[in-house]
Design a protein around this motif. Structure first.
Motif, short mmCIF file in Angstrom:
data_model
loop_
_atom_site.label_atom_id
_atom_site.label_comp_id
_atom_site.label_asym_id
_atom_site.label_seq_id
_atom_site.Cartn_x
_atom_site.Cartn_y
_atom_site.Cartn_z
N ASP A 8 1.32 3.12 -5.96
CA ASP A 8 0.97 3.59 -4.62
C ASP A 8 2.04 4.46 -3.99
O ASP A 8 1.92 4.83 -2.82
N SER B 126 -3.20 3.46 2.88
CA SER B 126 -1.81 3.31 3.32
C SER B 126 -1.07 2.17 2.63
O SER B 126 -0.07 1.68 3.17
N TYR C 207 2.60 2.79 2.45
CA TYR C 207 3.29 3.14 3.70
C TYR C 207 4.31 2.08 4.10
O TYR C 207 4.05 0.88 4.04
N ARG C 208 5.49 2.54 4.50
CA ARG C 208 6.52 1.67 5.06
C ARG C 208 7.09 2.34 6.30
O ARG C 208 7.52 3.49 6.24
N PRO C 209 7.10 1.66 7.44
CA PRO C 209 7.64 2.28 8.66
C PRO C 209 9.14 2.48 8.56
O PRO C 209 9.83 1.78 7.81
N MET D 206 10.74 6.68 7.14
CA MET D 206 9.38 6.25 6.87
C MET D 206 8.97 6.65 5.46
O MET D 206 9.31 7.73 4.99
N PRO E 191 5.68 7.43 3.22
CA PRO E 191 4.25 7.69 3.43
C PRO E 191 3.37 6.91 2.46
O PRO E 191 3.82 6.49 1.39
N GLY E 192 2.12 6.76 2.83
CA GLY E 192 1.13 6.14 1.97
C GLY E 192 0.14 7.17 1.46
O GLY E 192 0.17 8.35 1.84
N ASP F 193 -2.82 7.74 2.19
CA ASP F 193 -3.71 8.36 3.17
C ASP F 193 -3.19 9.72 3.63
O ASP F 193 -3.90 10.47 4.30
N LEU F 194 -1.97 10.08 3.23
CA LEU F 194 -1.41 11.39 3.54
C LEU F 194 -1.98 12.50 2.64
O LEU F 194 -1.91 13.68 2.99
N HIS G 173 -5.26 -1.54 5.22
CA HIS G 173 -4.73 -0.35 4.55
C HIS G 173 -5.61 0.87 4.77
O HIS G 173 -5.16 2.00 4.61
#
Length: 322
Positions: free
Chosen positions: A138, A204, A207-209, A216, A218-219, A221-222, A250
Motif C-alpha cells: 500500500d 487510504s 496514509y499516515r498523518p 505525511m 500519502p495513501g 487514494d492520491l 480507508h
C-alpha cells in the motif's frame, strides 16, 4: 393459489444467481489434453532493499518454454493465493490453457508473497497474509518496485530467459496486491507495461498523518489526482471491481476504482485535446456486483490476459453492477 406461487418462488431461490457469484470458466480448469507447466518452489528470498523481511516465491515454467528465445513474463502478488489449486485465481491453469491454445505467448509466471518480519517464512500462514504486506503493497514509493526489478527478476533471469520488452511483461494482483502492481508499473513503465488490477485498494490504507517531525505519508487514494497531473505512462491496464466491495475507514473501494478509470480516461482525453505527443493509457474495465473477493476477477482472468496481449476484445461490463 397465491401461497402456492410464493412457495414455488422460494423453492427456486437457492438456484438463482446471488450477487458475487462468478463461477470459473473452462479456461481456469485443468484439462487432461492440455500439457501442464511445472510450478517450481516455494523458494525463500531475503531482500536487501526490504531488509529484515523474508518472502516466498514460485516460478511457473510452461512446457513450451525451451530457452531458445526470451519468454514473456507475468508477475502476481500474494503468490500463495494466486497458485492455490483450489482457489478462485488458479493462474497456472489459465497460463497452461491460454499458452497451449496460442492465445498468449509463451509466458513464465513469478508468484511472490509479501514479506514477513522474520528469519524464516512461517509455515503456518497458509493462505494468510505475512505481516509486512501493508507496508509493501500500500506504499506509493518505489521501494517494492526496486526489490522486485533489481533483486528478484535478476535471480529468476539467471535461470530462465526473460524478455526485456515491457510490452511483454505483465504484473497483477488483487486488493492491496493490485495497487502494488500498479505502483510498480507507475514507477517503472520501462519494466512493466501491462497491469491486472482486481478489487484494487486505491484507498487510504497507506496514509499516515504528519507527526513528531515526520512528514505525511500519502495513501492510494492520491492516485487519481497523480494520474491527472502527471505525464502519461505507457501502461495497459485492466480494472475490475464490484458494487458490493468494501466501504470503511480507508475508503470506498468501488468508488475508488471508478475514480481510477475516470482519471485514466481523462488523462487520455486531455492529451488528445491539447495535441500532446507521447503515449496514451490503454485501459478497460469490468464492473460487477461482487464484494471484496477474488471470485469475479478470477473468472475474468483468462479474458484479462487475452485482452492484455490483444488477442480478444475486452469483456463487457457486467450489467448487474447497475
Amino acid at each position: 393459489m397465491a401461497m402456492a406461487l410464493c412457495m414455488a418462488a422460494n423453492a427456486a431461490e437457492p438456484d438463482a444467481r446471488r450477487p458475487g457469484d462468478y463461477p470459473l470458466t473452462a479456461d481456469s480448469l485443468s484439462h487432461p489434453g492440455v500439457p501442464h507447466g511445472r510450478l517450481e518452489g516455494p523458494f525463500e528470498f531475503h531482500s536487501r532493499i526490504l531488509a529484515g523481511t523474508v518472502r516466498r516465491y514460485w516460478i511457473y515454467v510452461p512446457v513450451q518454454y525451451d530457452g531458445s528465445k526470451p519468454a514473456s513474463l507475468l508477475v502476481f502478488q500474494d503468490g500463495q493465493r494466486a497458485t492455490n489449486p483450489q482457489g478462485p485465481l488458479r493462474v497456472q491453469n489459465v497460463l497452461d490453457n491460454l499458452i497451449h491454445r496460442g492465445d498468449i505467448p509463451v509466458t513464465l509466471g513469478l508468484f511472490v508473497t509479501p514479506g514477513n518480519r522474520s528469519e524464516r517464512y512461517p509455515d503456518d500462514l497458509g493462505m494468510g497474509n505475512p505481516d509486512h504486506r501493508a507496508e509493501e503493497y500500500d506504499a506509493l514509493d518505489d521501494t517494492y518496485a526496486r526489490m522486485l526489478i533489481d533483486e528478484m527478476l535478476p535471480l529468476v533471469g539467471a535461470r530462465y530467459r526473460l524478455t526485456d520488452d515491457p510490452g511483454q511483461r505483465a504484473i497483477g494482483g488483487t486488493s492491496s496486491g493490485a495497487i502494488c502492481a500498479f505502483t510498480v508499473a507507475w514507477h517503472r513503465p520501462d519494466a512493466f507495461g501491462k497491469v491486472i488490477s482486481m478489487i484494487g485498494s486505491y484507498t487510504s490504507i497507506g496514509y499516515r498523518p504528519a507527526q513528531e517531525g515526520k512528514p505525511m505519508v500519502p495513501g492510494g487514494d492520491l492516485y487519481p489526482g497523480l494520474i491527472r497531473k502527471s505525464p502519461i505512462r505507457p501502461i495497459r491496464i485492466f480494472l475490475q471491481d464490484g458494487s458490493n466491495d468494501l466501504d470503511n475507514e480507508h475508503g470506498n473501494w468501488f468508488l475508488a476504482n471508478q475514480q481510477m478509470l475516470s482519471a485514466l480516461e481523462w488523462a487520455n482525453a486531455n492529451a488528445d485535446r491539447n495535441g500532446l505527443p507521447g503515449p496514451r493509457y490503454e485501459v478497460t474495465h469490468a464492473w460487477g456486483d461482487g464484494g471484496h473477493s477474488d471470485g469475479h476477477g478470477g473468472s475474468l482472468l483468462p479474458d484479462m490476459l487475452r485482452w492484455l496481449w490483444r488477442t480478444a476484445p475486452a469483456p463487457r461490463p457486467d450489467p448487474s453492477a447497475g
